[in-house]
Scaffold this active site. Structure first.
Site, short mmCIF file in Angstrom:
data_model
loop_
_atom_site.label_atom_id
_atom_site.label_comp_id
_atom_site.label_asym_id
_atom_site.label_seq_id
_atom_site.Cartn_x
_atom_site.Cartn_y
_atom_site.Cartn_z
N VAL A 68 -4.80 29.49 -58.45
CA VAL A 68 -4.26 30.35 -57.73
C VAL A 68 -4.98 30.80 -56.37
O VAL A 68 -4.64 31.47 -55.31
CB VAL A 68 -4.14 31.96 -58.37
CG1 VAL A 68 -2.79 31.82 -59.62
CG2 VAL A 68 -5.44 31.93 -59.16
N TYR A 159 -17.40 40.86 -61.04
CA TYR A 159 -16.45 40.98 -61.85
C TYR A 159 -15.70 42.34 -61.42
O TYR A 159 -14.56 42.57 -61.54
CB TYR A 159 -16.72 40.74 -63.41
CG TYR A 159 -15.44 41.17 -64.30
CD1 TYR A 159 -14.51 40.14 -64.47
CD2 TYR A 159 -15.41 42.20 -65.14
CE1 TYR A 159 -13.37 40.41 -65.41
CE2 TYR A 159 -14.33 42.58 -65.99
CZ TYR A 159 -13.50 41.60 -66.10
OH TYR A 159 -12.27 41.88 -66.94
N LYS A 163 -12.25 43.76 -59.81
CA LYS A 163 -11.24 44.44 -60.79
C LYS A 163 -11.14 45.89 -60.04
O LYS A 163 -9.89 46.36 -60.20
CB LYS A 163 -11.34 44.67 -62.17
CG LYS A 163 -11.59 43.19 -62.66
CD LYS A 163 -10.24 42.46 -63.03
CE LYS A 163 -10.20 41.44 -64.02
NZ LYS A 163 -8.80 40.60 -64.03
N GLY A 203 -22.25 40.24 -80.24
CA GLY A 203 -22.33 41.55 -79.64
C GLY A 203 -21.04 42.44 -79.89
O GLY A 203 -21.14 43.71 -79.54
#
Length: 253
Positions: A68, A159, A163, A203
């Site tokens: 992409v 990140y 977003k 975690g």
């Protein structure tokens, strides 16, 4: 009228070889739609397509190995889709990657890799889809963002930035394309049990205790939210972000 119905829908989905993208494809297939599976990993994509369409089906006509980050490749993919399946009717941008480096140690390469996939790749894909939708003056786009686009977290600068930008890109799509009958919405998953968590299994138990519903979400649950936003049940919903996080962001701390 069954407004959940996706019968005869043609739906390209990025990141379709695993996780949320794969779950979305399975859900679409179950609803009678034709999911078209896009992913950069051709080998994994072939295996995933067997899960969606069945091993006996020639799933190769429903899969597209495409990066992409390459806008020309994305445009060529949509040209192939038009020839093979007719005009796409819906689209889901689910491709995404994460990097765990601190702001002080993030390299240029790490930064650009995340931004290129999560933001630039989504833009190229949504733009190509919208160009097909515009001819029919109808279409629905869903992007897969994250609660990381609403709040930050340590060691996630690239990140969370990607977003957050994706959420606002989705709003821009809604504003620019609404007059053409095209809707655009995002989902913002919380902690979801997908392969991206494989390196963090230890975690997850601690994280589970911070979630009001006291459990980790599933990719199928995110796919349900995506289906709602794609469907005519959400016919007056555009520019919105549906948070699917078990209540994590509802907490003060």
């Amino acid at each position: 009228m069954n407004t959940w119905s996706m019968q005869s829908a043609v739906v390209p989905v990025t990141g379709a070889a695993s996780g949320i993208g794969l779950a979305v494809c399975k859900r679409l297939r179950a609803e009678g739609a034709t999911p078209l599976m896009l992913d950069v990993n051709a080998e994994r994509l072939a295996t995933a397509a067997g899960e969606v369409f069945g091993e006996a089906c020639d799933s190769s006509r429903y899969t597209y190995a495409v990066d992409v980050r390459d806008s020309a490749a994305v445009d060529a993919c949509f040209a192939d889709i038009l020839r093979a399946h007719g005009r796409a009717t819906h689209a889901v941008a689910a491709a995404g990657i994460v990097d765990s480096s601190n702001v002080l140690t993030t390299t240029d390469e790490q930064w650009h890799r995340v931004i290129d996939v999560n933001l630039h790749g989504a833009m190229y894909f949504c733009r190509a889809a919208a160009r097909q939708f515009a001819q029919a003056k109808r279409g629905s786009i869903v992007t897969v963002a994250s609660i990381g686009g609403l709040k930050s977290k340590e060691n996630r600068a690239s990140y969370t930035a990607s977003k957050a930008a994706l959420i606002n890109l989705t709003r821009s799509l809604a504003v620019d394309l609404g007059g053409l009958g095209i809707r655009a919405n995002a989902v913002a998953p919380g902690v979801i049990d997908t392969p991206i968590q494989d390196g963090n299994r230890a975690g997850l138990d601690a994280v589970r205790q911070t979630i009001p519903l006291q459990r980790i979400g599933t990719a199928d649950e995110i796919a349900n939210g995506v289906l709602f936003l794609l469907s005519d049940l959400a016919s007056y919903v555009t520019g919105e972000t549906l948070v699917l996080d078990g209540g994590m962001t509802a907490k003060y701390r």
